[in-house]
Design a protein around this motif. Structure first.
Motif, PDB file in Angstrom:
ATOM      1  N   ASP A   1       0.875  -1.172   0.000  1.00 41.56           N
ATOM      2  CA  ASP A   1       0.000   0.000   0.000  1.00 41.56           C
ATOM      3  C   ASP A   1       0.914   1.223   0.000  1.00 41.56           C
ATOM      4  O   ASP A   1       1.676   1.438   0.935  1.00 41.56           O
ATOM      5  CB  ASP A   1      -0.881  -0.007   1.257  1.00 41.56           C
ATOM      6  CG  ASP A   1      -1.876   1.130   1.278  1.00 41.56           C
ATOM      7  OD1 ASP A   1      -1.473   2.292   1.043  1.00 41.56           O
ATOM      8  OD2 ASP A   1      -3.055   0.875   1.559  1.00 41.56           O
ATOM      9  N   VAL A   2       0.856   1.983  -1.081  1.00 41.50           N
ATOM     10  CA  VAL A   2       1.709   3.158  -1.234  1.00 41.50           C
ATOM     11  C   VAL A   2       0.804   4.385  -1.283  1.00 41.50           C
ATOM     12  O   VAL A   2       0.072   4.580  -2.257  1.00 41.50           O
ATOM     13  CB  VAL A   2       2.562   3.057  -2.526  1.00 41.50           C
ATOM     14  CG1 VAL A   2       3.450   4.277  -2.680  1.00 41.50           C
ATOM     15  CG2 VAL A   2       3.403   1.796  -2.507  1.00 41.50           C
ATOM     16  N   ASP A   3       0.826   5.157  -0.211  1.00 37.87           N
ATOM     17  CA  ASP A   3      -0.027   6.345  -0.107  1.00 37.87           C
ATOM     18  C   ASP A   3      -1.475   6.042  -0.493  1.00 37.87           C
ATOM     19  O   ASP A   3      -2.115   6.790  -1.238  1.00 37.87           O
ATOM     20  CB  ASP A   3       0.526   7.492  -0.964  1.00 37.87           C
ATOM     21  CG  ASP A   3       1.777   8.141  -0.379  1.00 37.87           C
ATOM     22  OD1 ASP A   3       2.128   7.826   0.782  1.00 37.87           O
ATOM     23  OD2 ASP A   3       2.401   8.953  -1.080  1.00 37.87           O
TER      24      ASP A   3
ATOM     25  N   ASP B   1      12.524  -3.093   1.041  1.00 36.13           N
ATOM     26  CA  ASP B   1      12.762  -1.838   1.761  1.00 36.13           C
ATOM     27  C   ASP B   1      11.571  -0.935   1.454  1.00 36.13           C
ATOM     28  O   ASP B   1      11.459  -0.397   0.352  1.00 36.13           O
ATOM     29  CB  ASP B   1      14.074  -1.219   1.280  1.00 36.13           C
ATOM     30  CG  ASP B   1      14.396   0.103   1.960  1.00 36.13           C
ATOM     31  OD1 ASP B   1      13.478   0.804   2.446  1.00 36.13           O
ATOM     32  OD2 ASP B   1      15.593   0.459   1.977  1.00 36.13           O
ATOM     33  N   LEU B   2      10.675  -0.789   2.421  1.00 31.58           N
ATOM     34  CA  LEU B   2       9.435  -0.036   2.191  1.00 31.58           C
ATOM     35  C   LEU B   2       9.697   1.439   1.890  1.00 31.58           C
ATOM     36  O   LEU B   2       9.002   2.029   1.059  1.00 31.58           O
ATOM     37  CB  LEU B   2       8.491  -0.192   3.387  1.00 31.58           C
ATOM     38  CG  LEU B   2       7.889  -1.587   3.538  1.00 31.58           C
ATOM     39  CD1 LEU B   2       7.237  -1.753   4.894  1.00 31.58           C
ATOM     40  CD2 LEU B   2       6.895  -1.882   2.416  1.00 31.58           C
ATOM     41  N   LYS B   3      10.701   2.026   2.521  1.00 31.66           N
ATOM     42  CA  LYS B   3      11.023   3.431   2.235  1.00 31.66           C
ATOM     43  C   LYS B   3      11.505   3.586   0.801  1.00 31.66           C
ATOM     44  O   LYS B   3      11.128   4.517   0.100  1.00 31.66           O
ATOM     45  CB  LYS B   3      12.080   3.957   3.209  1.00 31.66           C
ATOM     46  CG  LYS B   3      11.551   4.208   4.601  1.00 31.66           C
ATOM     47  CD  LYS B   3      12.611   4.781   5.509  1.00 31.66           C
ATOM     48  CE  LYS B   3      12.057   4.985   6.898  1.00 31.66           C
ATOM     49  NZ  LYS B   3      13.051   5.528   7.815  1.00 31.66           N
ATOM     50  N   ALA B   4      12.342   2.663   0.346  1.00 27.86           N
ATOM     51  CA  ALA B   4      12.838   2.711  -1.027  1.00 27.86           C
ATOM     52  C   ALA B   4      11.704   2.469  -2.015  1.00 27.86           C
ATOM     53  O   ALA B   4      11.661   3.092  -3.091  1.00 27.86           O
ATOM     54  CB  ALA B   4      13.949   1.675  -1.226  1.00 27.86           C
ATOM     55  N   MET B   5      10.762   1.594  -1.655  1.00 28.01           N
ATOM     56  CA  MET B   5       9.611   1.327  -2.525  1.00 28.01           C
ATOM     57  C   MET B   5       8.773   2.595  -2.681  1.00 28.01           C
ATOM     58  O   MET B   5       8.386   2.957  -3.792  1.00 28.01           O
ATOM     59  CB  MET B   5       8.782   0.181  -1.939  1.00 28.01           C
ATOM     60  CG  MET B   5       7.553  -0.170  -2.742  1.00 28.01           C
ATOM     61  SD  MET B   5       7.958  -0.999  -4.289  1.00 28.01           S
ATOM     62  CE  MET B   5       6.305  -1.232  -4.946  1.00 28.01           C
ATOM     63  N   ALA B   6       8.503   3.259  -1.578  1.00 30.48           N
ATOM     64  CA  ALA B   6       7.730   4.505  -1.641  1.00 30.48           C
ATOM     65  C   ALA B   6       8.459   5.528  -2.504  1.00 30.48           C
ATOM     66  O   ALA B   6       7.854   6.164  -3.382  1.00 30.48           O
ATOM     67  CB  ALA B   6       7.491   5.051  -0.230  1.00 30.48           C
TER      68      ALA B   6
ATOM     69  N   LYS C   1       5.205   9.087  -0.230  1.00 33.82           N
ATOM     70  CA  LYS C   1       5.778   9.374   1.081  1.00 33.82           C
ATOM     71  C   LYS C   1       5.922   8.124   1.941  1.00 33.82           C
ATOM     72  O   LYS C   1       6.857   8.006   2.706  1.00 33.82           O
ATOM     73  CB  LYS C   1       4.896  10.383   1.825  1.00 33.82           C
ATOM     74  CG  LYS C   1       4.855  11.752   1.180  1.00 33.82           C
ATOM     75  CD  LYS C   1       4.016  12.695   2.028  1.00 33.82           C
ATOM     76  CE  LYS C   1       3.678  13.968   1.336  1.00 33.82           C
ATOM     77  NZ  LYS C   1       4.645  14.978   1.305  1.00 33.82           N
ATOM     78  N   LYS C   2       4.958   7.196   1.825  1.00 33.43           N
ATOM     79  CA  LYS C   2       4.928   6.073   2.756  1.00 33.43           C
ATOM     80  C   LYS C   2       4.435   4.809   2.063  1.00 33.43           C
ATOM     81  O   LYS C   2       3.546   4.857   1.222  1.00 33.43           O
ATOM     82  CB  LYS C   2       3.986   6.423   3.911  1.00 33.43           C
ATOM     83  CG  LYS C   2       3.936   5.392   5.001  1.00 33.43           C
ATOM     84  CD  LYS C   2       3.017   5.829   6.122  1.00 33.43           C
ATOM     85  CE  LYS C   2       2.935   4.724   7.161  1.00 33.43           C
ATOM     86  NZ  LYS C   2       1.913   4.952   8.147  1.00 33.43           N
ATOM     87  N   ALA C   3       5.021   3.694   2.455  1.00 33.97           N
ATOM     88  CA  ALA C   3       4.574   2.389   1.964  1.00 33.97           C
ATOM     89  C   ALA C   3       4.482   1.422   3.136  1.00 33.97           C
ATOM     90  O   ALA C   3       5.274   1.495   4.073  1.00 33.97           O
ATOM     91  CB  ALA C   3       5.542   1.845   0.914  1.00 33.97           C
ATOM     92  N   SER C   4       3.496   0.552   3.073  1.00 32.22           N
ATOM     93  CA  SER C   4       3.350  -0.510   4.061  1.00 32.22           C
ATOM     94  C   SER C   4       2.855  -1.749   3.328  1.00 32.22           C
ATOM     95  O   SER C   4       2.356  -1.654   2.198  1.00 32.22           O
ATOM     96  CB  SER C   4       2.355  -0.104   5.157  1.00 32.22           C
ATOM     97  OG  SER C   4       1.078   0.161   4.596  1.00 32.22           O
ATOM     98  N   MET C   5       3.012  -2.893   3.944  1.00 33.29           N
ATOM     99  CA  MET C   5       2.534  -4.115   3.307  1.00 33.29           C
ATOM    100  C   MET C   5       1.016  -4.025   3.167  1.00 33.29           C
ATOM    101  O   MET C   5       0.321  -3.545   4.059  1.00 33.29           O
ATOM    102  CB  MET C   5       2.928  -5.342   4.131  1.00 33.29           C
ATOM    103  CG  MET C   5       4.439  -5.567   4.195  1.00 33.29           C
ATOM    104  SD  MET C   5       5.258  -5.623   2.580  1.00 33.29           S
ATOM    105  CE  MET C   5       4.504  -7.093   1.883  1.00 33.29           C
TER     106      MET C   5
END
Length: 165
Positions: free
Chosen positions: A59-61, A76-81, A87-91
């Protein structure tokens, strides 16, 4: 690489056949008790885990996206975002990932998804002749060139994977 249409066809293999892309099906006997589907595939198939890539829904923004990284590491969630200008990514919620892709967890392929999502492939794939990704069900990996995967998914590449520590 010879093209093989697996008898256990999936939307992923159908997409490859329709696009005329050469690939090799690697079916294997999946153990439901396996802790990691990707590492299980690498071990059973005798393939370097750096060549076997897992497909993760993120889930990206507030929108779903696909991260494709080696099973030998993590996303790497920060790199994915950052790769998607967010700004933010989470599974992603597992049920949302299954609904969006049409696949079950552990069998989500970056190819042939019910609804396509922005896709980022870890740039480590670029140095490999072929990589393996899920073929759309547990116990089936498909081997293809990273360039074809990137082309068919409209993916961008970025350093989104991290080594396991």
């Amino acid at each position: 690489m010879a093209r093989k249409q697996a008898s256990q066809g999936t939307p992923a293999t159908a997409a490859l056949v329709a696009a005329g892309v050469s690939f090799v099906s690697h079916p294997y006997s999946h153990d439901p008790a396996a802790a990691s589907y990707g590492l299980e595939a690498a071990e059973v198939l005798g393939v370097d885990p750096a060549r076997v890539f897992k497909t993760l829904m993120v889930d990206v923004d507030g929108r779903l996206a696909v991260g494709v990284v080696p099973v030998s590491g993590n996303l790497d969630l920060k790199a994915m975002a950052a790769a998607l200008g967010a700004k933010k990514a989470s599974m992603a919620d597992p049920a949302a990932a299954e609904r969006r892709t049409g696949y079950v967890l552990g069998g989500i392929s970056p190819l042939g998804q019910r609804q396509s999502s922005p896709t980022v492939v870890d740039d480590s794939a670029l140095g490999l002749d072929t990589i393996l990704v899920s073929g759309g069900r547990r116990g089936l990996d498909i081997e293809l060139s990273p360039a074809e995967l990137i082309r068919l998914t409209g993916a961008r590449t970025a350093r989104i994977g991290t080594a396991r520590g």
